[in-house]
Design a protein around this motif. Structure first.
Motif, PDB file in Angstrom:
ATOM      1  N   GLY A  37      63.908  74.236 -16.502  1.00 55.36           N
ATOM      2  CA  GLY A  37      64.453  73.528 -17.646  1.00 55.36           C
ATOM      3  C   GLY A  37      65.764  72.866 -17.289  1.00 55.36           C
ATOM      4  O   GLY A  37      66.190  72.883 -16.115  1.00 55.36           O
ATOM      5  N   PHE A  38      66.421  72.280 -18.298  1.00 54.58           N
ATOM      6  CA  PHE A  38      67.688  71.572 -18.094  1.00 54.58           C
ATOM      7  C   PHE A  38      68.650  71.940 -19.225  1.00 54.58           C
ATOM      8  O   PHE A  38      68.250  72.025 -20.387  1.00 54.58           O
ATOM      9  N   GLU A  39      69.925  72.131 -18.865  1.00 53.49           N
ATOM     10  CA  GLU A  39      70.939  72.367 -19.889  1.00 53.49           C
ATOM     11  C   GLU A  39      71.669  71.065 -20.184  1.00 53.49           C
ATOM     12  O   GLU A  39      72.108  70.354 -19.268  1.00 53.49           O
ATOM     13  N   ALA A  40      71.827  70.769 -21.478  1.00 52.07           N
ATOM     14  CA  ALA A  40      72.559  69.586 -21.906  1.00 52.07           C
ATOM     15  C   ALA A  40      74.054  69.895 -21.951  1.00 52.07           C
ATOM     16  O   ALA A  40      74.471  70.895 -22.532  1.00 52.07           O
ATOM     17  N   LEU A  41      74.843  69.025 -21.326  1.00 52.89           N
ATOM     18  CA  LEU A  41      76.300  69.196 -21.262  1.00 52.89           C
ATOM     19  C   LEU A  41      76.956  67.943 -21.847  1.00 52.89           C
ATOM     20  O   LEU A  41      76.700  66.828 -21.401  1.00 52.89           O
ATOM     21  N   ALA A  42      77.812  68.138 -22.838  1.00 46.53           N
ATOM     22  CA  ALA A  42      78.399  67.013 -23.564  1.00 46.53           C
ATOM     23  C   ALA A  42      79.624  66.463 -22.844  1.00 46.53           C
ATOM     24  O   ALA A  42      80.372  67.202 -22.191  1.00 46.53           O
ATOM     25  N   GLY A 235      71.943  71.455  -8.021  1.00 44.42           N
ATOM     26  CA  GLY A 235      72.053  70.107  -8.561  1.00 44.42           C
ATOM     27  C   GLY A 235      73.196  69.975  -9.541  1.00 44.42           C
ATOM     28  O   GLY A 235      73.465  70.884 -10.325  1.00 44.42           O
ATOM     29  N   ARG A 236      73.886  68.856  -9.452  1.00 48.94           N
ATOM     30  CA  ARG A 236      74.967  68.576 -10.393  1.00 48.94           C
ATOM     31  C   ARG A 236      74.401  67.935 -11.654  1.00 48.94           C
ATOM     32  O   ARG A 236      73.262  67.493 -11.687  1.00 48.94           O
ATOM     33  N   ALA A 237      75.227  67.892 -12.682  1.00 45.22           N
ATOM     34  CA  ALA A 237      74.790  67.310 -13.946  1.00 45.22           C
ATOM     35  C   ALA A 237      74.616  65.804 -13.807  1.00 45.22           C
ATOM     36  O   ALA A 237      75.401  65.131 -13.136  1.00 45.22           O
ATOM     37  N   GLY A 238      73.587  65.278 -14.435  1.00 41.33           N
ATOM     38  CA  GLY A 238      73.306  63.851 -14.372  1.00 41.33           C
ATOM     39  C   GLY A 238      72.301  63.471 -15.442  1.00 41.33           C
ATOM     40  O   GLY A 238      72.018  64.248 -16.359  1.00 41.33           O
ATOM     41  N   PRO A 239      71.729  62.280 -15.330  1.00 43.93           N
ATOM     42  CA  PRO A 239      70.742  61.841 -16.326  1.00 43.93           C
ATOM     43  C   PRO A 239      69.508  62.742 -16.292  1.00 43.93           C
ATOM     44  O   PRO A 239      69.182  63.353 -15.279  1.00 43.93           O
TER      45      PRO A 239
END
Length: 420
Positions: A37-42, A235-239
């Motif tokens: 999954g993916f975590e959303a970061l604002a 992996g770093r945060a991205g699209p």
């Protein structure tokens, strides 16, 4: 006429314009290191002082707008998932506990309602003191009815949050990065890890380590019993990608506690050994459990029900006060409970016709320890009995049964702040 974008440093303008962007970081299975999954970061407006999430939410606190900002961030993440057409991958979205007791802003509600129906959501509850546990629990039940999962975030920052794990039975338990990156072992770290692993073994929840940035961190996460990981190593945060090859090890779904019983006694009467005893013995056994809460660190939550026939004497008040001062969240329920009982203790007045109004109970829950003593006046007293008033009593240390009994009361709790 073109509308000018909000000034990046003006929080009120940013909030009004919903000028929040979202990036996504993968959460992976430690078995195959593929995403689950993916975590959303604002993020705030780019190149502004509000870009960093810490600054953004600090400003939200200053403006008393944390809840509204939380809804903006959550729905922005959902909108991004719709735009990427990524419906199958679990999407972790952060939910401040206060969001569960407030309505989603009307302009954001259509996106959130669609997300609950169509996305594979994991509602990630941020770890802090919960002001309204009843509203939180009701919202968790509603979210699960919509087939969404629950995650508890940053476990280890505040030790009292360990008790929340048992109450909510999350699908994913996220260990704070400070535990993953700790240079040396400590008793506090060991305590949290063992409590989390114990709960995970009981319910089947997945344990996730945050902050995995090096191979050494990965080794530590595996040694701590984690099955999921998150951090720069993966992996770093991205699209959000438009497609993803998900791990063969999907996220678990924890079976929630049943909601059928109305009172603690109804929850346990047919599932544990029952005995009869008089009030002196019952009072002695109640004091035994209260003593555990008072003299040890085994208990984080203590709920007690006291019927109308009981007296709220000074000794009872003092005991509950001292337990609360020991750092335990104490709630007392009963028809005669004063609206102001004692400082630090949450008094819940029950209606006379409440089915729990004639029960006597002490329910104690901690990281490892769980016990419940629950009694109701017996309807079958032998005519030759020395004590004409006997109670049907259940004493259980079955953690799952204890939590189910506690669940029957928590929906009666008004907004509170625990462990003051």
């Amino acid at each position: 006429m073109a509308v000018e974008p909000p000034a990046g440093d003006d929080f009120d303008a940013v909030l009004a314009a919903r000028a929040i962007t979202v990036v996504f970081q993968p959460i992976v299975s430690l078995d195959d290191q593929r995403p689950v999954g993916f975590e959303a970061l604002a993020r705030g407006p780019e190149k502004s002082r509000l870009f960093a999430p810490d600054t953004l939410f600090t400003e939200a606190e200053r403006h008393d707008a944390v809840t509204e900002l939380g809804w903006v961030c959550a729905t922005a993440a959902c909108a991004a998932a719709f735009e990427a057409s990524l419906h199958n991958a679990p999407l972790f979205i952060n939910m401040d506990p206060a969001m569960f007791s407030t309505s989603c802003p009307p302009d954001l509600l259509p996106v959130y309602e669609r997300a609950l129906r169509e996305l594979n959501l994991v509602l990630e509850i941020t770890e802090r003191i919960v002001e309204n546990p009843a509203a939180l629990l009701r919202s968790v039940v509603t979210a699960r009815q919509a087939h969404n999962r629950i995650a508890l975030d940053d476990i280890g920052v505040n030790p009292t949050s360990i008790s929340l794990i048992s109450v909510l039975a999350p699908d994913v338990i996220k260990l704070d990065r400070a535990l993953t990156q700790a240079p040396t072992p400590s008793w506090e770290r060991t305590y949290v890890i063992n409590a989390v692993l114990s709960e995970a073994q009981l319910t089947g929840a997945a344990v996730l380590c945050e902050g995995i940035e090096t191979p050494e961190h990965l080794q530590t996460a595996r040694a701590m019993g984690a099955t999921l990981g998150q951090g720069w190593l993966f992996g770093r945060a991205g699209p959000l990608p438009h497609s993803v090859d998900l791990s063969a090890k999907p996220l678990p779904r924890v079976t929630p506690y049943p909601q059928a019983a109305r009172t603690p006694f109804e929850a346990v009467r047919d599932r544990a050994r029952m005995s009869q005893m008089g009030l002196p013995m019952l009072a002695s056994m109640s004091a035994m459990l209260e003593d555990v809460a008072l003299r040890t660190d085994a208990t984080h939550l203590l709920f007690a029900t006291i019927p109308a026939t009981a007296l709220f004497d000074d000794e009872t008040r003092l005991t509950h006060t001292r337990i609360a001062e020991h750092g335990v969240a104490v709630a007392v329920f009963g028809p005669q409970v004063p609206s102001f009982y004692v400082a630090g203790v949450h008094a819940v007045t029950l209606a006379q016709d409440d089915p729990a109004a004639d029960e006597r109970s002490v329910i104690a829950v901690g990281s490892y320890f769980a016990a419940a003593l629950i009694a109701r006046p017996s309807e079958s007293v032998h005519p030759d009995a020395a004590d004409p008033q006997l109670y049907d009593v259940v004493l259980t240390y079955d953690r799952k049964l204890v939590i189910e009994a506690l669940h029957t009361l928590i929906d009666r709790v008004p907004p509170l702040i625990s462990g003051q």
